[in-house]
Design a protein around this motif. Structure first.
Motif, short mmCIF file in Angstrom:
data_model
loop_
_atom_site.label_atom_id
_atom_site.label_comp_id
_atom_site.label_asym_id
_atom_site.label_seq_id
_atom_site.Cartn_x
_atom_site.Cartn_y
_atom_site.Cartn_z
N UNK A 164 0.83 -1.20 0.00
CA UNK A 164 0.00 0.00 0.00
C UNK A 164 0.86 1.25 0.00
N UNK A 165 1.85 1.31 0.87
CA UNK A 165 2.69 2.50 0.95
C UNK A 165 3.46 2.74 -0.34
N UNK A 166 3.95 1.67 -0.97
CA UNK A 166 4.66 1.81 -2.25
C UNK A 166 3.73 2.34 -3.34
N UNK A 167 2.52 1.82 -3.38
CA UNK A 167 1.55 2.26 -4.38
C UNK A 167 1.19 3.72 -4.17
N UNK A 168 0.95 4.10 -2.92
CA UNK A 168 0.61 5.49 -2.62
C UNK A 168 1.76 6.41 -3.00
N UNK A 169 2.97 6.00 -2.70
CA UNK A 169 4.13 6.83 -3.06
C UNK A 169 4.25 6.97 -4.58
N UNK A 170 4.02 5.88 -5.31
CA UNK A 170 4.06 5.95 -6.77
C UNK A 170 2.98 6.90 -7.29
#
Length: 195
Positions: free
Chosen positions: A170-176
């Motif tokens: 989730x955090x990686x997707x949000x950052x992307x």
């Protein structure tokens, strides 16, 4: 003279394009290797992965557009009825809790104000509507995009706190999404306000 409905369609077309571009930045497209063609059963897996990617991008675009479509509808209703914005009512419909609902309403408020400006602007393309709405000032438009990015980031932080800890990636997707949105908005500003 461009009608309100025509302006709405110009805005929606731009939002769809933005969402599709963002989806390409966020989701990883499977890569075809030459040896996959030589081993047919591996090629079948590639095709399956490619279909998942395409369906995922379509779902991403549709979900991303939900808030934008609601905000545009609210802007249209405000102009038609001469009433004040009620983004809190829209945020309550999302069934969010506490801080996330508050941050969602703030995000929607920025979108609604932006859409009202565009719907009241003069122009026959999305670019001309933006130039008209923001006084032909790239700085004014970038100020709006920065405020929108900050509102998205605050909303994402509030939403992330409500997710269960086992939400992998989730955090990686949000950052992307945040990095991609900023990149696309800056590119858009450069294209709209060419020197």
């Amino acid at each position: 003279m461009v009608s309100l409905n025509d302006k709405k369609e110009l805005i929606l077309a731009r939002e769809r394009k933005f969402a599709a571009q963002l989806g390409r930045l966020v989701l990883s497209k499977p890569k075809l290797h030459t040896w996959m063609i030589l081993i047919p059963f591996l090629f079948v897996f590639f095709i399956q992965d490619l279909m998942k990617y395409k369906n995922g991008r379509r779902a991403f675009t549709d979900n991303y557009l939900l808030s934008h479509e609601k905000a545009l509808k609210e802007a249209e209703d405000i102009l038609a009825q001469g009433r004040k914005p009620d983004t809190e009512a829209i945020a309550r419909q999302a069934d969010l809790k506490g801080k996330a609902q508050e941050k969602y309403a703030e995000f929607l408020t920025l979108l609604v104000e932006h859409y009202i400006s565009l719907l009241q602007a003069r122009g026959d393309s999305y670019e001309s509507l933006v130039r008209s709405a923001y006084g032909n000032s790239r700085t004014n438009f970038l100020l709006y995009t920065n405020l929108l990015s900050q509102a998205e980031k605050k909303l994402n932080q509030a939403l992330t706190k409500q997710l269960s800890k086992d939400q992998e990636g989730v955090n990686d997707t949000i950052q992307k999404m945040e990095v991609g949105s900023n990149q696309l908005r800056r590119t858009e500003a450069e294209q709209i306000f060419v020197a």
